[in-house]
Design a protein around this motif. Structure first.
Motif, PDB file in Angstrom:
ATOM      1  N   ALA A 114     -40.984  56.563 -11.419  1.00  0.00           N
ATOM      2  CA  ALA A 114     -40.889  56.528 -12.882  1.00  0.00           C
ATOM      3  C   ALA A 114     -39.501  56.085 -13.317  1.00  0.00           C
ATOM      4  N   GLY A 115     -38.473  56.604 -12.645  1.00  0.00           N
ATOM      5  CA  GLY A 115     -37.120  56.209 -12.991  1.00  0.00           C
ATOM      6  C   GLY A 115     -36.885  54.725 -12.766  1.00  0.00           C
ATOM      7  N   MET A 116     -37.436  54.176 -11.680  1.00  0.00           N
ATOM      8  CA  MET A 116     -37.278  52.752 -11.411  1.00  0.00           C
ATOM      9  C   MET A 116     -37.998  51.906 -12.468  1.00  0.00           C
ATOM     10  N   ILE A 117     -39.184  52.377 -12.878  1.00  0.00           N
ATOM     11  CA  ILE A 117     -39.920  51.666 -13.927  1.00  0.00           C
ATOM     12  C   ILE A 117     -39.103  51.644 -15.212  1.00  0.00           C
ATOM     13  N   GLU A 118     -38.509  52.788 -15.549  1.00  0.00           N
ATOM     14  CA  GLU A 118     -37.691  52.861 -16.757  1.00  0.00           C
ATOM     15  C   GLU A 118     -36.486  51.936 -16.665  1.00  0.00           C
ATOM     16  N   ALA A 119     -35.872  51.890 -15.483  1.00  0.00           N
ATOM     17  CA  ALA A 119     -34.691  51.058 -15.318  1.00  0.00           C
ATOM     18  C   ALA A 119     -35.017  49.584 -15.529  1.00  0.00           C
ATOM     19  N   ARG A 120     -36.220  49.168 -15.177  1.00  0.00           N
ATOM     20  CA  ARG A 120     -36.585  47.761 -15.304  1.00  0.00           C
ATOM     21  C   ARG A 120     -37.187  47.418 -16.662  1.00  0.00           C
ATOM     22  N   TRP A 121     -38.041  48.293 -17.180  1.00  0.00           N
ATOM     23  CA  TRP A 121     -38.791  47.943 -18.389  1.00  0.00           C
ATOM     24  C   TRP A 121     -38.536  48.868 -19.574  1.00  0.00           C
ATOM     25  N   GLY A 122     -37.641  49.824 -19.444  1.00  0.00           N
ATOM     26  CA  GLY A 122     -37.369  50.745 -20.524  1.00  0.00           C
ATOM     27  C   GLY A 122     -38.252  51.977 -20.440  1.00  0.00           C
ATOM     28  N   SER A 123     -37.875  53.022 -21.165  1.00  0.00           N
ATOM     29  CA  SER A 123     -38.557  54.311 -21.070  1.00  0.00           C
ATOM     30  C   SER A 123     -39.875  54.357 -21.830  1.00  0.00           C
ATOM     31  N   LYS A 124     -40.066  53.466 -22.790  1.00  0.00           N
ATOM     32  CA  LYS A 124     -41.303  53.508 -23.575  1.00  0.00           C
ATOM     33  C   LYS A 124     -42.518  53.185 -22.722  1.00  0.00           C
ATOM     34  N   VAL A 125     -42.387  52.266 -21.779  1.00  0.00           N
ATOM     35  CA  VAL A 125     -43.516  51.842 -20.953  1.00  0.00           C
ATOM     36  C   VAL A 125     -44.120  53.017 -20.183  1.00  0.00           C
TER      37      VAL A 125
END
Length: 476
Positions: free
Chosen positions: A330-341
């Motif tokens: 989840a943290g990696m996803i946020e780092a790439r696409w932002g926390s809203k995704v």
């Protein structure tokens, strides 16, 4: 975990070690919540109490945590987050020890009040992570931290069943005490003190108003099943609680150093994320309470599995596994696409899980798949919410701002559990057992709450994604 990286604080404690200690502190709160929920009536009977006493055992913990959380966050901003975290853990240690040795209602309730302060570890932990990590590592660390909610939930329900079957109710507290003591000592020794201290003071009057408003709401919600949702007492307390909270909001807006900065709470990203937290609480907490109850019903009902408290808790294991698997990602996803995704995706995946149970015959494999989806959804959404708030609000408000998010999730959970329990209790067979229809209605309440969370999450303002300079190997 997260590999240590070069930072201006090269002489500070290992990041991996700090994260492990903070993870354990988050685990303490979740275990203290979920250990008692399945065993609350057994616990009340053990001290010679009534069903009303059982309600207070839960309500006082939630109320204490709701009020202590913003105060802990503010004290951390003022005096240092490590120092505040140690104080919180000392109070929790005293409270859990008091619960473990209690044989009557009053000392047990007092212990639960003190133990509820454990909710304050979250804003302090998030603040420490923000101090100790840089850039995208904050998002990844909070993603890992969020796993404590899933592991604590699964472990709490399973351990509760084992304790009820094999030990006295005192062990509902001796076991978590074995986690509190080493975590407190490790915090003292290894967690570095915060380099930033904005200063200020605690708005104790605002805290008193918040306590009064939340107390009225929580008592009304907790007793609604007994009094009736339309009774004068329930409606009167709800109205009184809302009125006090409105007054609290007005007072906070005019206070020089408020407990909660209302201007910060009015930021769209903050208040919408808090609304999502409330709705997720309604759906997910209620589901975790209702699903084991469903599984424990006798086979004569035509739908139950006749499980014990222990085996019924196994249905929540996939949720724990889902969170463990998705938390670091989840943290990696946020780092790439932002926390809203991940916030939108997590809410939607959780809604799909409950929809599966609501529309299909509730066979065992349906429930296992659905709770696995809950875990994935929780891992994504719970990791995203504090990051959205940390990105949106000023640094000196992070402790108080993230604390409100925790409060909203807990109050939503209390409301969801009571609404679902009422629906189940109101639909019984001639034999006095709950009917499948009552459980179906409860699942629809959870589904609607999570669909609403998805819609509100989609309205949270998007943030520019962080620049990712580290590889996945460095972050893993």
């Amino acid at each position: 975990m997260i590999a240590a990286a070069a930072t201006p604080h090269a002489d500070r404690a290992s990041y991996r070690l700090v994260l492990t200690i903070l993870f354990a502190s988050g685990l303490i709160y979740t275990v203290l919540v979920t250990l008692v929920v399945p065993a609350v009536h057994v616990l009340a009977a053990g001290i010679g109490g009534s069903d009303a006493d059982a309600t207070w055992i839960l309500t006082t913990f939630v109320l204490s945590g709701s009020v202590a959380t913003p105060i802990a966050g503010r004290l951390g901003d003022m005096y240092g987050r490590k120092r505040a975290l140690v104080v919180v853990l000392v109070i929790v240690l005293v409270g859990v020890l008091l619960c473990a040795v209690s044989t009557s209602f009053i000392p047990l309730t007092a212990g639960r009040v003190l133990a509820g302060v454990s909710s304050g570890v979250f804003p302090l932990a998030y603040g420490i992570l923000r101090d100790e990590y840089e850039g995208e590592r904050v998002a990844v660390a909070i993603g890992i931290m969020s796993i404590s909610i899933g592991i604590g939930t699964g472990a709490g329900f399973l351990l509760s069943g084992l304790i009820i079957r094999s030990f006295s109710y005192h062990w509902l507290f001796w076991f978590p005490l074995a986690l509190v003591v080493p975590t407190m000592i490790a915090t003292m020794v290894y967690v570095p003190e915060s380099p930033k201290r904005p200063g200020g003071s605690v708005d104790w009057f605002g805290g008193a108003l918040l306590t009064g408003g939340l107390l009225a709401l929580l008592v009304a919600i907790s007793e609604a099943q007994t009094w009736g949702w339309g009774s004068a007492r329930t409606l009167g307390l709800l109205a009184a609680g809302l009125a006090v909270l409105v007054a609290w909001t007005a007072v906070e807006a005019r206070t020089a150093e408020p407990l909660i900065d209302m201007e910060t709470m009015g930021i769209p990203a903050v208040w919408r994320t808090n609304a999502v937290a409330f709705l997720l609480g309604v759906g997910l907490f209620a589901g975790f309470a209702v699903i084991p109850q469903f599984a424990e019903q006798p086979a004569s009902t035509g739908y139950g599995f006749a499980d014990s408290v222990l085996t019924a808790g196994l249905f929540l294991v996939p949720a724990t596994v889902g969170m463990v698997m998705i938390g670091p990602l989840a943290g990696m996803i946020e780092a790439r696409w932002g926390s809203k995704v991940p916030l939108v995706a997590g809410s939607a995946v959780s809604a799909i899980g409950f929809l599966m149970i609501a529309v299909a015959d509730s066979t065992a494999w349906h429930i296992y798949v659905a709770t696995g989806l809950f875990g994935v959804g929780m891992g994504l959404a719970y990791a995203a919410m504090p990051n959205i708030i940390l990105e949106a609000c000023p640094g000196e408000q992070t402790g108080a701002a993230t604390s409100i998010n925790t409060i909203m999730r807990v109050i939503g959970g209390a409301l969801g559990i009571q609404v679902c329990e009422t629906l189940v209790a109101q639909h019984t067979s001639a034999a006095g057992l709950p009917t499948n229809h009552g459980f179906e209605l409860a699942y629809w309440v959870c589904t609607i709450g999570l669909v609403a969370a998805t819609i509100v999450a989609a309205l949270v303002p998007g943030r520019r994604r962080l620049d990712v300079s580290a590889s996945a190997t460095e972050l893993a």
